[in-house]
Motif scaffolding. Structure first.
Motif, mmCIF file in Angstrom:
data_model
loop_
_atom_site.group_PDB
_atom_site.id
_atom_site.type_symbol
_atom_site.label_atom_id
_atom_site.label_comp_id
_atom_site.label_asym_id
_atom_site.label_seq_id
_atom_site.Cartn_x
_atom_site.Cartn_y
_atom_site.Cartn_z
ATOM 1 N N GLU A 144 -29.525 24.663 -24.182
ATOM 2 C CA GLU A 144 -30.943 25.193 -24.226
ATOM 3 C C GLU A 144 -31.609 24.948 -22.949
ATOM 4 O OE1 GLU A 144 -33.832 21.494 -25.905
ATOM 5 O OE2 GLU A 144 -31.888 22.533 -27.295
ATOM 6 N N VAL A 145 -31.128 24.236 -22.120
ATOM 7 C CA VAL A 145 -31.578 24.018 -20.680
ATOM 8 C C VAL A 145 -31.146 25.160 -19.682
ATOM 9 C CG1 VAL A 145 -31.736 22.615 -18.604
ATOM 10 C CG2 VAL A 145 -31.682 21.366 -20.808
ATOM 11 N N ASN B 231 -36.315 32.163 -17.348
ATOM 12 C CA ASN B 231 -37.395 32.079 -16.530
ATOM 13 C C ASN B 231 -36.620 32.860 -15.118
ATOM 14 O OD1 ASN B 231 -39.890 30.317 -17.212
ATOM 15 N ND2 ASN B 231 -38.333 29.616 -18.321
ATOM 16 N N GLU B 232 -35.535 33.352 -15.252
ATOM 17 C CA GLU B 232 -35.177 34.128 -13.947
ATOM 18 C C GLU B 232 -35.032 33.163 -12.531
ATOM 19 O OE1 GLU B 232 -36.995 37.672 -13.439
ATOM 20 O OE2 GLU B 232 -35.999 38.409 -15.375
ATOM 21 N N ILE B 233 -34.513 31.917 -12.827
ATOM 22 C CA ILE B 233 -34.552 31.001 -11.735
ATOM 23 C C ILE B 233 -33.159 31.100 -10.800
ATOM 24 C CG2 ILE B 233 -34.287 28.468 -11.148
ATOM 25 C CD1 ILE B 233 -37.041 29.021 -12.689
ATOM 26 N N THR B 234 -33.702 31.401 -9.464
ATOM 27 C CA THR B 234 -32.608 31.717 -8.549
ATOM 28 C C THR B 234 -32.178 30.434 -8.046
ATOM 29 O OG1 THR B 234 -34.387 32.103 -6.648
ATOM 30 C CG2 THR B 234 -33.578 34.065 -8.061
ATOM 31 N N ASP C 20 -42.597 18.093 -12.924
ATOM 32 C CA ASP C 20 -43.713 18.845 -13.425
ATOM 33 C C ASP C 20 -43.297 20.425 -13.544
ATOM 34 O OD1 ASP C 20 -45.211 16.764 -13.508
ATOM 35 O OD2 ASP C 20 -46.491 17.123 -11.720
ATOM 36 N N ASP C 21 -42.623 20.901 -12.911
ATOM 37 C CA ASP C 21 -42.089 22.495 -12.912
ATOM 38 C C ASP C 21 -41.292 22.655 -14.350
ATOM 39 O OD1 ASP C 21 -43.476 23.043 -10.548
ATOM 40 O OD2 ASP C 21 -41.633 22.727 -9.318
ATOM 41 N N LEU C 22 -40.503 21.723 -14.382
ATOM 42 C CA LEU C 22 -39.728 21.854 -15.553
ATOM 43 C C LEU C 22 -40.479 21.406 -16.868
ATOM 44 C CD1 LEU C 22 -36.479 19.472 -14.499
ATOM 45 C CD2 LEU C 22 -36.763 22.112 -14.555
ATOM 46 N N LYS C 23 -41.152 20.732 -16.881
ATOM 47 C CA LYS C 23 -42.210 20.603 -18.061
ATOM 48 C C LYS C 23 -43.096 21.658 -18.310
ATOM 49 C CE LYS C 23 -42.696 15.542 -17.948
ATOM 50 N NZ LYS C 23 -43.667 14.141 -17.489
ATOM 51 N N MET C 24 -43.504 22.234 -17.277
ATOM 52 C CA MET C 24 -44.350 23.690 -17.566
ATOM 53 C C MET C 24 -43.617 24.708 -18.099
ATOM 54 S SD MET C 24 -46.547 23.838 -14.006
ATOM 55 C CE MET C 24 -47.345 25.457 -14.439
ATOM 56 N N MET C 25 -42.314 24.754 -17.748
ATOM 57 C CA MET C 25 -41.175 25.616 -18.381
ATOM 58 C C MET C 25 -40.987 25.346 -19.716
ATOM 59 S SD MET C 25 -38.376 25.937 -15.099
ATOM 60 C CE MET C 25 -37.472 26.650 -16.304
ATOM 61 N N GLY C 26 -41.424 24.139 -20.241
ATOM 62 C CA GLY C 26 -41.180 23.738 -21.732
ATOM 63 C C GLY C 26 -39.903 22.837 -21.987
ATOM 64 N N VAL D 236 -36.983 14.101 -21.911
ATOM 65 C CA VAL D 236 -37.089 13.178 -20.828
ATOM 66 C C VAL D 236 -35.596 13.142 -20.096
ATOM 67 C CG1 VAL D 236 -37.491 11.182 -19.879
ATOM 68 C CG2 VAL D 236 -38.960 12.003 -21.459
ATOM 69 N N ALA D 237 -34.759 12.931 -21.169
ATOM 70 C CA ALA D 237 -33.088 12.706 -20.407
ATOM 71 C C ALA D 237 -32.793 13.846 -19.999
ATOM 72 C CB ALA D 237 -32.539 11.989 -21.689
ATOM 73 N N SER D 238 -32.912 15.186 -20.665
ATOM 74 C CA SER D 238 -32.600 16.156 -19.868
ATOM 75 C C SER D 238 -33.152 16.627 -18.451
ATOM 76 C CB SER D 238 -32.669 17.564 -21.126
ATOM 77 O OG SER D 238 -32.175 17.225 -22.110
ATOM 78 N N VAL D 239 -34.563 16.301 -18.519
ATOM 79 C CA VAL D 239 -35.048 16.484 -17.130
ATOM 80 C C VAL D 239 -34.418 15.779 -16.090
ATOM 81 C CG1 VAL D 239 -37.543 16.291 -16.211
ATOM 82 C CG2 VAL D 239 -37.555 17.285 -18.386
#
Length: 583
Positions: free
Chosen positions: A473-474, A481-484, A494-500, A504-507
């Motif tokens: 899912e990550v 989110n079309e991340i380049t 914080d960016d990853l949390k904003m993406m949903g 915590v372990a995955s982040v």
């Protein structure tokens, strides 16, 4: 009258045969020249085709070339890096092979070399840009501990002529022998060194010297004193016990090193025609000058330059005790140019081209035909050299650039960035490093060798899918989110949390993998010691690839680090494998 008719007939026949022989000679040479032109045209066409496939057709002298040399970034103009034409160093940076070269994730040319030594080479080339023939640049210079890796790089890239190291107990440093060879070249006296005499082996006596060195032609005497100085002299006249003096128009004395010696010094004869250049007496060993500017007597050497035939030098006058003395015969090793050209040319010549010089026509015609033949021989030799050089260049580029960007490994060695290749780390098969990095994940990660900053969302998705333990899912979230690649490197927690991303372990895992893209795998060992190990593995791999002739020397380690270095080696290379590095 009948005899005259016969004579005229014979004359006509001889003239016809003469003209036929002449035409055959000229035709053969014309065909020879034509074949050379055809070969040159084929080579030019081949170079053009390969350059179109592998090169950068827009390469220009003013281009700034970025090089990742073992983790250190070096930037220089293309014109600076390509000054020494015909070398492999010039080939790499010429633009002819730009598409073939291994590149890091930022698109920079990657070379798996010691960065300090590479920097020294570029500094040498920078100095060359502002130097003249009268004031040439200094050779690449590094600290003593880095001299072996530097010599390996010089050999690999063909930047400086490599000097074959003779068997010497006194001089272990190739740089010193290069200086001696340069001094000999000034008098057209250079050649190979063959050991004739060694004091510790043959005895420090005048008799032992003469028994080993008399009537041996040109010789180089090297003396190490007990106070650490290295001095000596060269004579192009054979030593003897004649009891007289002799001329030696190319003789010189020298001071190579010592605690109070600022730089090597060569002392030439004041007068090349001096009939007292060398002294030949059973009472003495090698002796130079009518007033004995340098005289060896048993275990002592007396230095008094400037007193008679030789210019004064930097060594204080006096008597010094000899620790070791060696005398080398200096023998010309190269064939005359015409002979060498003939030997080389014969490999690619037609049978008729190898004919001996003609002597059947008039002297003027013979001279003209033979002159053209000599030119064709030289052109043939040059042609073979061009062909072999280009073939060797192709082979070299293939070897030095083997692998792709996915095989470039960034290592964070206790905070120090070192970059190498997986192949280098796996050079010694049974080592911990080989087991750690000989893993499919190193070839699966990455995206076709593209620089990370140029990754598309699809490539970022591929990279994320190959991370062990990271939920699918990550990677889907990154893709949606079309991340380049450029955005990936800038992501924060914080960016990853904003993406949903809530887990915590995955982040943490994703941020760790992103950090590895930029900063490399952590190696918790001394950067000094690991750097020595890495330099040895690089040299070992170059030797296995046939890019350096001899097995690499053991690493030179300072006394303060020897115990730690031994522990690190035994950690990475357990059992017999440690012997490869510790000796």
């Amino acid at each position: 009258m009948d005899k005259l008719i016969v004579a005229n007939t014979l004359l006509k026949v001889a003239r016809v045969e003469h003209d036929r022989d002449y035409e055959e000679k000229i035709k053969a040479q014309d065909e020879w020249e034509s074949r050379l032109h055809e070969r040159m045209n084929r080579l030019i066409q081949r170079k053009k085709e390969i350059s179109e496939i592998n090169g950068n057709l827009d390469a220009a002298d003013d281009d700034l070339v970025e090089v990742n040399a073992g983790g250190k970034i070096v930037v220089a103009k293309r014109s600076t890096l390509t000054q020494i034409q015909g070398t492999k160093f010039e080939a790499i940076f010429s633009g002819r092979w730009d598409k073939k070269l291994l590149r890091d994730n930022q698109g920079r040319i990657f070379l798996d070399v010691n960065p300090t030594c590479f920097r020294a080479i570029v500094d040498h080339l920078n100095e060359m840009m502002i130097s003249s023939k009268e004031s040439p640049p200094s050779p690449p210079i590094v600290e003593d501990e880095c001299k072996h890796p530097l010599q390996h790089q010089l050999e690999v890239f063909g930047i400086l002529p490599m000097v074959e190291m003779p068997d010497s107990n006194i001089i272990k440093d190739q740089d010193r022998f290069i200086i001696l060879h340069d001094w000999l070249k000034e008098g057209d006296s250079d050649g190979k060194f063959f050991l004739l005499y060694r004091g510790s082996r043959d005895g420090l006596t005048n008799q032992a010297f003469h028994s080993k060195c008399d009537n041996k032609g040109c010789t180089l005497t090297i003396i190490e004193t007990t106070c650490g100085m290295v001095i000596g002299g060269y004579s192009n006249t054979s030593w003897s016990c004649s009891g007289s003096y002799s001329a030696a128009n190319k003789a010189f004395l020298f001071v190579l090193s010592g605690s109070d010696i600022l730089s090597p010094c060569k002392m030439k004869l004041k007068n090349e025609n001096d009939s007292h250049a060398t002294c030949h007496s059973l009472k003495y060993g090698p002796t130079f000058g009518g007033g004995h500017d340098m005289r060896v007597n048993g275990c002592n050497v007396y230095f008094n330059t400037g007193s008679s035939g030789y210019h004064p030098g930097s060594l204080p006058h006096g008597r010094y005790t000899i620790k070791e003395m060696e005398v080398f015969q200096v023998t010309k090793s190269s064939l005359p140019a015409s002979t060498a050209a003939r030997n080389v040319a014969s490999r690619g010549m037609q049978p008729q081209d190898r004919a001996e010089p003609v002597t059947t026509f008039t002297p003027a015609i013979d001279e003209a035909i033979n002159s053209r033949r000599a030119c064709l021989l030289q052109a043939e030799a040059e042609m073979l050299n061009f062909e072999e050089s280009f073939n060797n260049e192709q082979i070299f580029v293939e070897k030095i650039s083997s692998g792709d960007a996915q095989d470039i490994i960034a290592l964070n060695v206790s905070g120090t960035l070192m970059v190498t290749t997986r192949a280098t780390l796996c050079t010694i098969k049974d080592s911990v490093l080989a087991q750690q990095f000989d893993d499919s994940k190193w070839t699966e990660q990455g995206c076709n060798g593209s620089p990370v900053r140029e990754w598309t969302p699809d490539q970022v998705n591929t990279w994320a899918n190959n991370i062990d333990g990271l939920p699918e899912e990550v990677s889907v979230m990154l893709y949606e989110n079309e991340i380049t690649g450029r955005e990936l490197l800038s992501l924060s927690r914080d960016d990853l949390k904003m993406m949903g991303m809530k887990r915590v372990a995955s982040v943490a895992l994703l941020l760790k993998e992103i950090s590895l893209l930029e900063h490399g795998t952590l190696i918790e060992h001394s950067p000094y010691c690991f750097g020595k190990i890495l330099d040895y593995l690089r040299s070992k791999r170059l030797h296995l690839l046939g890019l350096i002739k001899n097995e690499p020397a053991l690493p030179v380690v300072c006394d303060l680090q020897k115990n730690r270095f031994e522990k690190d080696v035994k950690y990475y290379f357990s059992g017999d494998a440690a012997k490869f590095i510790l000796g």
